[in-house]
Design a protein around this motif. Sequence first.
Motif, PDB file in Angstrom:
ATOM      1  N   ALA A  29       5.821  -2.195  18.055  1.00 31.27           N
ATOM      2  CA  ALA A  29       4.677  -1.605  17.927  1.00 31.27           C
ATOM      3  C   ALA A  29       4.081  -1.724  16.925  1.00 31.27           C
ATOM      4  N   ILE A  30       2.340  -1.541  17.007  1.00 32.77           N
ATOM      5  CA  ILE A  30       1.454  -0.803  15.290  1.00 32.77           C
ATOM      6  C   ILE A  30       0.974   0.569  16.095  1.00 32.77           C
ATOM      7  N   LEU A  31       1.204   2.146  15.694  1.00 30.86           N
ATOM      8  CA  LEU A  31      -0.029   3.195  15.768  1.00 30.86           C
ATOM      9  C   LEU A  31      -0.987   2.837  14.579  1.00 30.86           C
ATOM     10  N   TYR A  32      -1.932   2.786  14.998  1.00 35.14           N
ATOM     11  CA  TYR A  32      -3.025   2.394  13.819  1.00 35.14           C
ATOM     12  C   TYR A  32      -3.867   3.403  13.396  1.00 35.14           C
ATOM     13  N   LEU A  33      -3.792   4.418  12.550  1.00 33.04           N
ATOM     14  CA  LEU A  33      -4.542   5.423  12.077  1.00 33.04           C
ATOM     15  C   LEU A  33      -6.322   5.588  11.321  1.00 33.04           C
ATOM     16  N   THR A  34      -7.044   4.910  12.064  1.00 29.75           N
ATOM     17  CA  THR A  34      -8.557   4.764  11.261  1.00 29.75           C
ATOM     18  C   THR A  34      -8.769   5.703  10.011  1.00 29.75           C
ATOM     19  N   GLY A  35      -9.706   5.298   9.897  1.00 24.38           N
ATOM     20  CA  GLY A  35     -10.250   6.362   8.603  1.00 24.38           C
ATOM     21  C   GLY A  35     -11.013   7.505   9.666  1.00 24.38           C
ATOM     22  N   LEU A  36     -11.493   8.416   8.105  1.00 27.94           N
ATOM     23  CA  LEU A  36     -11.868   9.417   9.248  1.00 27.94           C
ATOM     24  C   LEU A  36     -10.889  10.684   9.794  1.00 27.94           C
ATOM     25  N   ALA A  37      -9.223  10.388   9.034  1.00 29.95           N
ATOM     26  CA  ALA A  37      -8.609  11.454  10.300  1.00 29.95           C
ATOM     27  C   ALA A  37      -7.911  10.625  11.362  1.00 29.95           C
ATOM     28  N   GLY A  38      -8.043   9.392  11.198  1.00 28.89           N
ATOM     29  CA  GLY A  38      -7.838   8.465  12.959  1.00 28.89           C
ATOM     30  C   GLY A  38      -9.034   8.648  13.930  1.00 28.89           C
ATOM     31  N   LEU A  39      -9.902   9.346  13.365  1.00 28.26           N
ATOM     32  CA  LEU A  39     -11.728   8.748  14.618  1.00 28.26           C
ATOM     33  C   LEU A  39     -11.874   8.557  14.655  1.00 28.26           C
ATOM     34  N   THR A  40     -12.295   7.004  13.535  1.00 28.16           N
ATOM     35  CA  THR A  40     -12.934   6.099  13.538  1.00 28.16           C
ATOM     36  C   THR A  40     -12.702   5.259  15.215  1.00 28.16           C
ATOM     37  N   PRO A  41     -13.665   5.347  15.546  1.00 29.93           N
ATOM     38  CA  PRO A  41     -13.756   4.285  17.172  1.00 29.93           C
ATOM     39  C   PRO A  41     -12.773   2.853  16.494  1.00 29.93           C
ATOM     40  N   SER A  42     -12.082   2.622  17.410  1.00 27.03           N
ATOM     41  CA  SER A  42     -11.070   1.755  17.840  1.00 27.03           C
ATOM     42  C   SER A  42     -11.791   0.244  17.562  1.00 27.03           C
ATOM     43  N   TYR A  43     -12.885   0.332  18.221  1.00 26.45           N
ATOM     44  CA  TYR A  43     -13.699  -1.283  18.471  1.00 26.45           C
ATOM     45  C   TYR A  43     -14.579  -1.538  17.215  1.00 26.45           C
ATOM     46  N   PHE A  44     -15.007  -0.636  15.782  1.00 24.45           N
ATOM     47  CA  PHE A  44     -15.518  -1.345  14.354  1.00 24.45           C
ATOM     48  C   PHE A  44     -14.521  -2.018  14.173  1.00 24.45           C
ATOM     49  N   GLN A  45     -12.972  -2.406  14.479  1.00 25.22           N
ATOM     50  CA  GLN A  45     -11.690  -3.227  13.712  1.00 25.22           C
ATOM     51  C   GLN A  45     -11.051  -4.587  14.789  1.00 25.22           C
ATOM     52  N   GLN A  46     -12.284  -4.102  15.904  1.00 26.11           N
ATOM     53  CA  GLN A  46     -11.768  -5.256  16.776  1.00 26.11           C
ATOM     54  C   GLN A  46     -11.402  -6.296  16.881  1.00 26.11           C
ATOM     55  N   ALA A  47     -12.256  -7.174  16.189  1.00 20.29           N
ATOM     56  CA  ALA A  47     -11.906  -8.773  15.244  1.00 20.29           C
ATOM     57  C   ALA A  47     -10.797  -8.533  15.254  1.00 20.29           C
TER      58      ALA A  47
END
Length: 75
Positions: A33-51
């Motif tokens: 498993a990978i727990l991925y925290l996006t930019g902006l303290a983990g608050l960027t919606p994941s659908y921006f990086q869906q691919a």
Amino acid sequence: LIKFTISSYIMPNKSLQMELDVVAPRSPNSYPAILYLTGLAGLTPSYFQQALIDSIAEKGFVFMTVISLIIQISK
């Protein structure tokens, strides 16, 4: 791929709620498993990086992203 969202209260007084977006391979098996925290303290919606997320999950990983933290402030 299987995609779903888990929503849960983190604090017993329900002051902090978390939503976790999960993407996993469809075939039953044990996967790392990978727990991925996006930019902006983990608050960027994941659908921006869906691919990117789909590509990694297709290689045999369970990919989890925090999609929102909801803080309830008592008055």
